[in-house]
Write a protein that holds these residues in place. Sequence first.
Motif, PDB file in Angstrom:
ATOM      1  N   ASN A 175     -31.817  29.217   9.010  1.00 36.46           N
ATOM      2  CA  ASN A 175     -31.611  30.037   7.814  1.00 36.46           C
ATOM      3  C   ASN A 175     -30.912  29.254   6.708  1.00 36.46           C
ATOM      4  O   ASN A 175     -31.260  29.372   5.532  1.00 36.46           O
ATOM      5  CB  ASN A 175     -30.793  31.279   8.184  1.00 36.46           C
ATOM      6  CG  ASN A 175     -30.655  32.242   7.011  1.00 36.46           C
ATOM      7  OD1 ASN A 175     -31.617  32.862   6.589  1.00 36.46           O
ATOM      8  ND2 ASN A 175     -29.443  32.368   6.485  1.00 36.46           N
ATOM      9  N   GLU A 176     -29.957  28.430   7.102  1.00 37.88           N
ATOM     10  CA  GLU A 176     -29.177  27.660   6.128  1.00 37.88           C
ATOM     11  C   GLU A 176     -29.980  26.511   5.515  1.00 37.88           C
ATOM     12  O   GLU A 176     -29.803  26.180   4.344  1.00 37.88           O
ATOM     13  CB  GLU A 176     -27.919  27.091   6.809  1.00 37.88           C
ATOM     14  CG  GLU A 176     -27.022  26.288   5.878  1.00 37.88           C
ATOM     15  CD  GLU A 176     -25.792  25.743   6.573  1.00 37.88           C
ATOM     16  OE1 GLU A 176     -25.095  24.911   5.958  1.00 37.88           O
ATOM     17  OE2 GLU A 176     -25.521  26.148   7.727  1.00 37.88           O
ATOM     18  N   ASN A 177     -30.876  25.914   6.309  1.00 41.23           N
ATOM     19  CA  ASN A 177     -31.513  24.667   5.873  1.00 41.23           C
ATOM     20  C   ASN A 177     -32.990  24.760   5.503  1.00 41.23           C
ATOM     21  O   ASN A 177     -33.543  23.807   4.951  1.00 41.23           O
ATOM     22  CB  ASN A 177     -31.355  23.607   6.971  1.00 41.23           C
ATOM     23  CG  ASN A 177     -29.906  23.215   7.177  1.00 41.23           C
ATOM     24  OD1 ASN A 177     -29.282  22.643   6.294  1.00 41.23           O
ATOM     25  ND2 ASN A 177     -29.366  23.540   8.353  1.00 41.23           N
ATOM     26  N   ILE A 178     -33.643  25.879   5.787  1.00 41.55           N
ATOM     27  CA  ILE A 178     -35.095  25.970   5.612  1.00 41.55           C
ATOM     28  C   ILE A 178     -35.548  25.594   4.200  1.00 41.55           C
ATOM     29  O   ILE A 178     -36.580  24.921   4.025  1.00 41.55           O
ATOM     30  CB  ILE A 178     -35.612  27.389   5.972  1.00 41.55           C
ATOM     31  CG1 ILE A 178     -37.155  27.445   5.938  1.00 41.55           C
ATOM     32  CG2 ILE A 178     -35.002  28.436   5.059  1.00 41.55           C
ATOM     33  CD1 ILE A 178     -37.830  26.699   7.037  1.00 41.55           C
ATOM     34  N   ASN A 179     -34.789  25.988   3.192  1.00 38.45           N
ATOM     35  CA  ASN A 179     -35.205  25.715   1.819  1.00 38.45           C
ATOM     36  C   ASN A 179     -35.093  24.241   1.443  1.00 38.45           C
ATOM     37  O   ASN A 179     -35.651  23.813   0.427  1.00 38.45           O
ATOM     38  CB  ASN A 179     -34.394  26.566   0.839  1.00 38.45           C
ATOM     39  CG  ASN A 179     -34.747  28.038   0.929  1.00 38.45           C
ATOM     40  OD1 ASN A 179     -35.877  28.404   1.252  1.00 38.45           O
ATOM     41  ND2 ASN A 179     -33.783  28.904   0.663  1.00 38.45           N
ATOM     42  N   ASN A 180     -34.365  23.467   2.254  1.00 34.17           N
ATOM     43  CA  ASN A 180     -34.197  22.038   1.985  1.00 34.17           C
ATOM     44  C   ASN A 180     -35.024  21.179   2.937  1.00 34.17           C
ATOM     45  O   ASN A 180     -34.833  19.962   2.987  1.00 34.17           O
ATOM     46  CB  ASN A 180     -32.721  21.651   2.103  1.00 34.17           C
ATOM     47  CG  ASN A 180     -31.864  22.365   1.067  1.00 34.17           C
ATOM     48  OD1 ASN A 180     -32.237  22.461  -0.097  1.00 34.17           O
ATOM     49  ND2 ASN A 180     -30.723  22.882   1.496  1.00 34.17           N
ATOM     50  N   LEU A 181     -35.928  21.807   3.674  1.00 29.19           N
ATOM     51  CA  LEU A 181     -36.746  21.078   4.643  1.00 29.19           C
ATOM     52  C   LEU A 181     -38.221  21.093   4.243  1.00 29.19           C
ATOM     53  O   LEU A 181     -38.740  22.121   3.803  1.00 29.19           O
ATOM     54  CB  LEU A 181     -36.596  21.709   6.036  1.00 29.19           C
ATOM     55  CG  LEU A 181     -35.234  21.552   6.709  1.00 29.19           C
ATOM     56  CD1 LEU A 181     -35.159  22.448   7.942  1.00 29.19           C
ATOM     57  CD2 LEU A 181     -34.988  20.090   7.108  1.00 29.19           C
ATOM     58  N   ASN A 182     -38.887  19.948   4.403  1.00 27.06           N
ATOM     59  CA  ASN A 182     -40.322  19.859   4.130  1.00 27.06           C
ATOM     60  C   ASN A 182     -41.106  20.265   5.374  1.00 27.06           C
ATOM     61  O   ASN A 182     -41.726  19.443   6.051  1.00 27.06           O
ATOM     62  CB  ASN A 182     -40.698  18.429   3.713  1.00 27.06           C
ATOM     63  CG  ASN A 182     -40.193  18.077   2.330  1.00 27.06           C
ATOM     64  OD1 ASN A 182     -40.094  18.947   1.461  1.00 27.06           O
ATOM     65  ND2 ASN A 182     -39.871  16.819   2.100  1.00 27.06           N
ATOM     66  N   VAL A 183     -41.045  21.552   5.688  1.00 26.66           N
ATOM     67  CA  VAL A 183     -41.761  22.088   6.841  1.00 26.66           C
ATOM     68  C   VAL A 183     -42.431  23.391   6.424  1.00 26.66           C
ATOM     69  O   VAL A 183     -42.028  24.018   5.443  1.00 26.66           O
ATOM     70  CB  VAL A 183     -40.815  22.349   8.041  1.00 26.66           C
ATOM     71  CG1 VAL A 183     -40.075  21.078   8.434  1.00 26.66           C
ATOM     72  CG2 VAL A 183     -39.811  23.461   7.733  1.00 26.66           C
ATOM     73  N   LYS A 184     -43.445  23.798   7.174  1.00 23.23           N
ATOM     74  CA  LYS A 184     -44.105  25.079   6.905  1.00 23.23           C
ATOM     75  C   LYS A 184     -43.439  26.203   7.707  1.00 23.23           C
ATOM     76  O   LYS A 184     -43.188  27.281   7.195  1.00 23.23           O
ATOM     77  CB  LYS A 184     -45.592  24.991   7.299  1.00 23.23           C
ATOM     78  CG  LYS A 184     -46.416  24.001   6.482  1.00 23.23           C
ATOM     79  CD  LYS A 184     -46.715  24.547   5.107  1.00 23.23           C
ATOM     80  CE  LYS A 184     -47.651  23.608   4.349  1.00 23.23           C
ATOM     81  NZ  LYS A 184     -48.980  23.494   4.976  1.00 23.23           N
ATOM     82  N   VAL A 185     -43.183  25.907   8.980  1.00 23.23           N
ATOM     83  CA  VAL A 185     -42.650  26.921   9.899  1.00 23.23           C
ATOM     84  C   VAL A 185     -41.522  26.335  10.737  1.00 23.23           C
ATOM     85  O   VAL A 185     -41.651  25.234  11.272  1.00 23.23           O
ATOM     86  CB  VAL A 185     -43.762  27.439  10.844  1.00 23.23           C
ATOM     87  CG1 VAL A 185     -43.199  28.476  11.811  1.00 23.23           C
ATOM     88  CG2 VAL A 185     -44.926  28.022  10.066  1.00 23.23           C
ATOM     89  N   ALA A 186     -40.427  27.066  10.844  1.00 24.15           N
ATOM     90  CA  ALA A 186     -39.323  26.682  11.721  1.00 24.15           C
ATOM     91  C   ALA A 186     -39.117  27.794  12.739  1.00 24.15           C
ATOM     92  O   ALA A 186     -39.018  28.968  12.372  1.00 24.15           O
ATOM     93  CB  ALA A 186     -38.040  26.453  10.926  1.00 24.15           C
ATOM     94  N   ILE A 187     -39.079  27.425  14.013  1.00 29.61           N
ATOM     95  CA  ILE A 187     -38.927  28.404  15.089  1.00 29.61           C
ATOM     96  C   ILE A 187     -37.702  28.076  15.934  1.00 29.61           C
ATOM     97  O   ILE A 187     -37.518  26.923  16.358  1.00 29.61           O
ATOM     98  CB  ILE A 187     -40.157  28.418  16.023  1.00 29.61           C
ATOM     99  CG1 ILE A 187     -41.458  28.609  15.237  1.00 29.61           C
ATOM    100  CG2 ILE A 187     -40.018  29.516  17.076  1.00 29.61           C
ATOM    101  CD1 ILE A 187     -42.704  28.630  16.111  1.00 29.61           C
ATOM    102  N   GLY A 188     -36.871  29.069  16.201  1.00 26.04           N
ATOM    103  CA  GLY A 188     -35.763  28.910  17.145  1.00 26.04           C
ATOM    104  C   GLY A 188     -36.312  29.046  18.557  1.00 26.04           C
ATOM    105  O   GLY A 188     -36.852  30.091  18.902  1.00 26.04           O
ATOM    106  N   VAL A 189     -36.185  27.986  19.362  1.00 25.50           N
ATOM    107  CA  VAL A 189     -36.875  27.970  20.660  1.00 25.50           C
ATOM    108  C   VAL A 189     -35.935  27.976  21.867  1.00 25.50           C
ATOM    109  O   VAL A 189     -36.396  27.888  23.011  1.00 25.50           O
ATOM    110  CB  VAL A 189     -37.836  26.769  20.763  1.00 25.50           C
ATOM    111  CG1 VAL A 189     -38.875  26.835  19.665  1.00 25.50           C
ATOM    112  CG2 VAL A 189     -37.077  25.446  20.716  1.00 25.50           C
TER     113      VAL A 189
END
Length: 240
Positions: free
Chosen positions: A171-185
């Motif tokens: 939640n904190e870093n998603i906007n600063n990451l060059n990714v499409k999808v982030a999943i907590g696994v």
Amino acid sequence: MKVDILGVKIDDYTMDEAVKKVSQYINSDKKYKIYTPNPEFVIAANEDEEFKDVLNKGDLVIPDGIGIVMASKIMKKSIKERVAGYDLLQKVFNEIKDTDKTVYLFGAAKGVAANAASKMQQLHKGLNIIGYHDGYFDEDEEKLIMETINSLKPDLLLVGLGAPKQEKWINENINNLNVKVAIGVGGSFDGMAGNVKRAPMIYQKLGLEWFYRLIKQPTRIKRMIKLPMFLIKVIVHRKK
């Protein structure tokens, strides 16, 4: 449709629907957050408002634990089925193998993510895992990890730092990451690496995977006791 379980809003999707949704996310031009709560998450979220808020900001929040499905039935808002995070990942891997879609693994103990990457590429021939890093880092190393992720631009970032750390990190870093999808696994990397074996299919189908784990790891009793506590909370909430 979202189902409210003690303040945590869970998506009512089947496994097939969830896989389709993840595929849509990966092929879009936006960024998406996916979380996989079980009863422990919901209990923790009721003691941590920040965690609850983070979960409720997820674009896809799937019912990872059978306890979530049971709770929905108690609330008379029946969720169709359990969507185990580990199984969701396997199906997504199968969907994106032999394509240009890429994956990065971040988390777990030293060597686990690397081993998980190797095993998954053997299992899903054509799966493009372009990097990995363990879950041990200080502030300076975290910056380097994020720089590496951004330089590789993976479509799918799997974050296995344990809850609630992984969800808050995403939640904190998603906007600063060059990714499409982030999943907590969670602990999925250990499963992928073969360090933790899944319950036999009969246990999975009967919703007794938790019982199999307890048989194999009696020390999990302190965690398992949270399931009846969780269901009692749901029953009390229902009566109110």
